[in-house]
Design a protein around this motif. Sequence first.
Motif, PDB file in Angstrom:
ATOM      1  N   ALA A  68      80.784   8.391  69.144  1.00 13.24           N
ATOM      2  CA  ALA A  68      79.616   7.890  69.871  1.00 13.24           C
ATOM      3  C   ALA A  68      78.878   6.825  69.073  1.00 13.24           C
ATOM      4  CB  ALA A  68      78.676   9.051  70.203  1.00 13.24           C
ATOM      5  N   GLY A  69      78.822   7.003  67.752  1.00 14.26           N
ATOM      6  CA  GLY A  69      78.099   6.045  66.924  1.00 14.26           C
ATOM      7  C   GLY A  69      78.733   4.672  66.901  1.00 14.26           C
ATOM      8  N   THR A  70      80.064   4.630  66.899  1.00 12.22           N
ATOM      9  CA  THR A  70      80.758   3.331  66.872  1.00 12.22           C
ATOM     10  C   THR A  70      80.990   2.769  68.265  1.00 12.22           C
ATOM     11  OG1 THR A  70      82.902   4.468  66.823  1.00 12.22           O
ATOM     12  CG2 THR A  70      81.926   3.861  64.693  1.00 12.22           C
ATOM     13  N   ALA A  71      80.665   3.521  69.318  1.00 11.23           N
ATOM     14  CA  ALA A  71      80.934   3.075  70.696  1.00 11.23           C
ATOM     15  C   ALA A  71      80.338   1.701  71.017  1.00 11.23           C
ATOM     16  CB  ALA A  71      80.427   4.120  71.692  1.00 11.23           C
ATOM     17  N   PRO A  72      79.116   1.358  70.542  1.00 14.85           N
ATOM     18  CA  PRO A  72      78.563   0.035  70.878  1.00 14.85           C
ATOM     19  C   PRO A  72      79.402  -1.136  70.395  1.00 14.85           C
ATOM     20  CG  PRO A  72      76.804   1.488  70.174  1.00 14.85           C
ATOM     21  CD  PRO A  72      78.092   2.208  69.894  1.00 14.85           C
ATOM     22  N   VAL A  73      80.322  -0.895  69.445  1.00 14.28           N
ATOM     23  CA  VAL A  73      81.206  -1.973  69.001  1.00 14.28           C
ATOM     24  C   VAL A  73      82.045  -2.487  70.175  1.00 14.28           C
ATOM     25  CG1 VAL A  73      83.158  -2.539  67.503  1.00 14.28           C
ATOM     26  CG2 VAL A  73      81.281  -1.117  66.634  1.00 14.28           C
ATOM     27  N   TRP A  74      82.401  -1.572  71.083  1.00 12.62           N
ATOM     28  CA  TRP A  74      83.248  -1.948  72.224  1.00 12.62           C
ATOM     29  C   TRP A  74      82.459  -2.092  73.526  1.00 12.62           C
ATOM     30  CZ3 TRP A  74      84.627   2.021  68.778  1.00 12.62           C
ATOM     31  CH2 TRP A  74      85.666   1.686  67.906  1.00 12.62           C
ATOM     32  N   LEU A  75      81.183  -1.758  73.496  1.00 17.79           N
ATOM     33  CA  LEU A  75      80.370  -1.814  74.711  1.00 17.79           C
ATOM     34  C   LEU A  75      79.521  -3.071  74.733  1.00 17.79           C
ATOM     35  CD1 LEU A  75      79.093   1.897  74.760  1.00 17.79           C
ATOM     36  CD2 LEU A  75      80.983   0.933  76.093  1.00 17.79           C
ATOM     37  N   ASP A  76      79.280  -3.595  75.920  1.00 20.55           N
ATOM     38  CA  ASP A  76      78.372  -4.736  76.037  1.00 20.55           C
ATOM     39  C   ASP A  76      77.415  -4.530  77.195  1.00 20.55           C
ATOM     40  OD1 ASP A  76      77.521  -7.127  74.891  1.00 20.55           O
ATOM     41  OD2 ASP A  76      78.549  -8.333  76.405  1.00 20.55           O
ATOM     42  N   SER A  77      77.207  -3.284  77.553  1.00 22.42           N
ATOM     43  CA  SER A  77      76.237  -2.918  78.574  1.00 22.42           C
ATOM     44  C   SER A  77      75.110  -2.141  77.910  1.00 22.42           C
ATOM     45  CB  SER A  77      76.892  -2.058  79.663  1.00 22.42           C
ATOM     46  OG  SER A  77      75.914  -1.362  80.415  1.00 22.42           O
ATOM     47  N   LEU A  78      73.885  -2.579  78.108  1.00 24.96           N
ATOM     48  CA  LEU A  78      72.758  -1.906  77.479  1.00 24.96           C
ATOM     49  C   LEU A  78      72.656  -0.456  77.949  1.00 24.96           C
ATOM     50  CD1 LEU A  78      70.317  -1.978  75.641  1.00 24.96           C
ATOM     51  CD2 LEU A  78      68.981  -2.985  77.505  1.00 24.96           C
ATOM     52  N   ALA A  79      72.916  -0.211  79.231  1.00 29.63           N
ATOM     53  CA  ALA A  79      72.864   1.154  79.755  1.00 29.63           C
ATOM     54  C   ALA A  79      73.913   2.036  79.080  1.00 29.63           C
ATOM     55  CB  ALA A  79      73.065   1.150  81.265  1.00 29.63           C
ATOM     56  N   ALA A  80      75.130   1.502  78.897  1.00 27.49           N
ATOM     57  CA  ALA A  80      76.192   2.277  78.249  1.00 27.49           C
ATOM     58  C   ALA A  80      75.855   2.550  76.786  1.00 27.49           C
ATOM     59  CB  ALA A  80      77.514   1.527  78.357  1.00 27.49           C
ATOM     60  N   ILE A  81      75.276   1.568  76.113  1.00 24.60           N
ATOM     61  CA  ILE A  81      74.884   1.766  74.713  1.00 24.60           C
ATOM     62  C   ILE A  81      73.819   2.845  74.609  1.00 24.60           C
ATOM     63  CG2 ILE A  81      73.706   0.665  72.767  1.00 24.60           C
ATOM     64  CD1 ILE A  81      75.176  -1.920  73.482  1.00 24.60           C
ATOM     65  N   LEU A  82      72.848   2.821  75.514  1.00 21.93           N
ATOM     66  CA  LEU A  82      71.807   3.853  75.500  1.00 21.93           C
ATOM     67  C   LEU A  82      72.415   5.230  75.753  1.00 21.93           C
ATOM     68  CD1 LEU A  82      68.939   2.002  77.409  1.00 21.93           C
ATOM     69  CD2 LEU A  82      68.960   2.640  74.984  1.00 21.93           C
ATOM     70  N   ALA A  83      73.396   5.308  76.639  1.00 17.84           N
ATOM     71  CA  ALA A  83      74.065   6.588  76.889  1.00 17.84           C
ATOM     72  C   ALA A  83      74.769   7.086  75.621  1.00 17.84           C
ATOM     73  CB  ALA A  83      75.060   6.439  78.035  1.00 17.84           C
ATOM     74  N   SER A  84      75.404   6.172  74.898  1.00 20.61           N
ATOM     75  CA  SER A  84      76.069   6.568  73.652  1.00 20.61           C
ATOM     76  C   SER A  84      75.056   7.049  72.622  1.00 20.61           C
ATOM     77  CB  SER A  84      76.886   5.398  73.080  1.00 20.61           C
ATOM     78  OG  SER A  84      76.049   4.397  72.510  1.00 20.61           O
ATOM     79  N   ARG A  85      73.847   6.480  72.660  1.00 24.44           N
ATOM     80  CA  ARG A  85      72.810   6.906  71.703  1.00 24.44           C
ATOM     81  C   ARG A  85      72.293   8.307  72.038  1.00 24.44           C
ATOM     82  NH1 ARG A  85      73.128   4.583  67.190  1.00 24.44           N
ATOM     83  NH2 ARG A  85      70.897   4.662  66.758  1.00 24.44           N
ATOM     84  N   VAL A  86      72.321   8.659  73.304  1.00 18.34           N
ATOM     85  CA  VAL A  86      71.971  10.030  73.690  1.00 18.34           C
ATOM     86  C   VAL A  86      72.967  11.002  73.057  1.00 18.34           C
ATOM     87  CG1 VAL A  86      71.855  11.659  75.614  1.00 18.34           C
ATOM     88  CG2 VAL A  86      70.785   9.406  75.820  1.00 18.34           C
ATOM     89  N   VAL A  87      74.259  10.679  73.131  1.00 15.23           N
ATOM     90  CA  VAL A  87      75.294  11.534  72.538  1.00 15.23           C
ATOM     91  C   VAL A  87      75.117  11.596  71.021  1.00 15.23           C
ATOM     92  CG1 VAL A  87      77.766  11.888  72.252  1.00 15.23           C
ATOM     93  CG2 VAL A  87      76.870  11.012  74.422  1.00 15.23           C
ATOM     94  N   VAL A  88      74.800  10.464  70.406  1.00 11.08           N
ATOM     95  CA  VAL A  88      74.544  10.447  68.960  1.00 11.08           C
ATOM     96  C   VAL A  88      73.426  11.424  68.604  1.00 11.08           C
ATOM     97  CG1 VAL A  88      73.564   9.038  67.086  1.00 11.08           C
ATOM     98  CG2 VAL A  88      75.418   8.134  68.487  1.00 11.08           C
ATOM     99  N   GLY A  89      72.349  11.403  69.371  1.00 10.42           N
ATOM    100  CA  GLY A  89      71.223  12.295  69.087  1.00 10.42           C
ATOM    101  C   GLY A  89      71.597  13.761  69.246  1.00 10.42           C
ATOM    102  N   ILE A  90      72.381  14.085  70.273  1.00 13.81           N
ATOM    103  CA  ILE A  90      72.826  15.477  70.468  1.00 13.81           C
ATOM    104  C   ILE A  90      73.681  15.921  69.277  1.00 13.81           C
ATOM    105  CG2 ILE A  90      74.235  16.988  71.911  1.00 13.81           C
ATOM    106  CD1 ILE A  90      73.390  15.256  74.308  1.00 13.81           C
ATOM    107  N   CYS A  91      74.575  15.048  68.809  1.00 14.94           N
ATOM    108  CA  CYS A  91      75.384  15.366  67.632  1.00 14.94           C
ATOM    109  C   CYS A  91      74.513  15.542  66.393  1.00 14.94           C
ATOM    110  CB  CYS A  91      76.419  14.271  67.389  1.00 14.94           C
ATOM    111  SG  CYS A  91      77.720  14.185  68.641  1.00 14.94           S
TER     112      CYS A  91
END
Length: 426
Positions: A114-137
Amino acid sequence: MTEATDGLDGEQPMAKRVADRRADPTHRRAGLSQAAPLLAGSCMPVLGSVLITPVLPRLSEHFGGVPGADVLVPLIVALPALMIAVFAPFAGQIVDRLGRRSLLLGAMLVYALAGTAPVWLDSLAAILASRVVVGICEAAIMTACTTLLVDYFPGERRRNRYLGLQTVVTTLAATAFIAIGGALGASGWKTPFWVYSVSIGIAAVMAVLLWEPTDADAGPQAIERTAAGGRFRLRTRIPWERIGGPLWVTVFGGFTFYVLVLEVGYLVVATGVAAENTQVIGWVAAVSSLATALGGLSFSRISRLPRGVVLPAAFLLQSVGMIAIWVVPTGPGLIAGAAITSFGSGVLLPSLITWVVAAAQFTDRGRITGWWTAAFFLGQSLTPVLIAGLTLAAGSLTAAVGLAGIAAAVASAVVGSVLSDRYRRS
């Protein structure tokens, strides 16, 4: 009547074996080899909070055309801490039901993805979703790491030493991660996100060196049995009457701890230093970080004093430092005030952990650690809102910090009075 033995060889009395197990529920002698990966894992929530801070301007520029970007981009940093506050109690439930080690290893691996996901993402909504997963972890990682530190080091002096080191390591890591994020951000806003992959290496070390503590010291007070992976783990009622007040104090402590962490740069600018002078801002932040680390290092010695002295003294040091920043709003006043406040913060954090978590039974330690983690990060999440409100009411940031210092003085008096009263009654 002879003393009962454990059946086959009868060489060791059962009572002595039970006493030994209760003295060390892991049945093994943990040391630096176990503490080191747990301290490294404890840095992951810090990584989530500060690594991306230096590239926020570039993120704002990249997503400038997205509606609401001025609010959504800062959430990339803020969301993980909020998720820790929300999900840490659930992580504590899992830790007590299914075990510490398996949750920790799984969370470390998902954290890397989840932490490295923004490397492949270019959608702000998708990046925010990955940050939610980071916080849960991060909620799972922080809860499991702190629980295991208390499990592995049941002796008060050893436990306090490693809980103090947890503050030292995470504080120094925050400073290092800011520098790393800034350096890597020079090549693009995506680059710093690669740092999250470090958790894979730490997880590999954990898999080799950590073991799952047993519940051999669970007493007859357990009121519920739950099956976990073919085993039965005793489960007790959380002692809310004991931890309720300390958890509220922890929320406030999370706020006072993060006041200078979040606002030190703005306070430096308020003394007349140009916002572009990042060298001076970084130097003052480093002084503050070093003072926090020194406070954490000193905790193992300071903790030999009664808790009714140590915890109020930590709040009082924070109060003196923050009021000094208000009364002497100059460079020297800020540096001295930041050092005093941060030293108090370094003592405060392990004091709060030991107050709430150290006395917990093995069977409820994960849940209590989860609630403590949630309380502390809730205080962190509220800090920007509370300081903004105080600044609006007081007319300046330095005055707002001074008001926070007055509140810390009140907390020192109230906590000191309550703890002293409990000590007298005991």
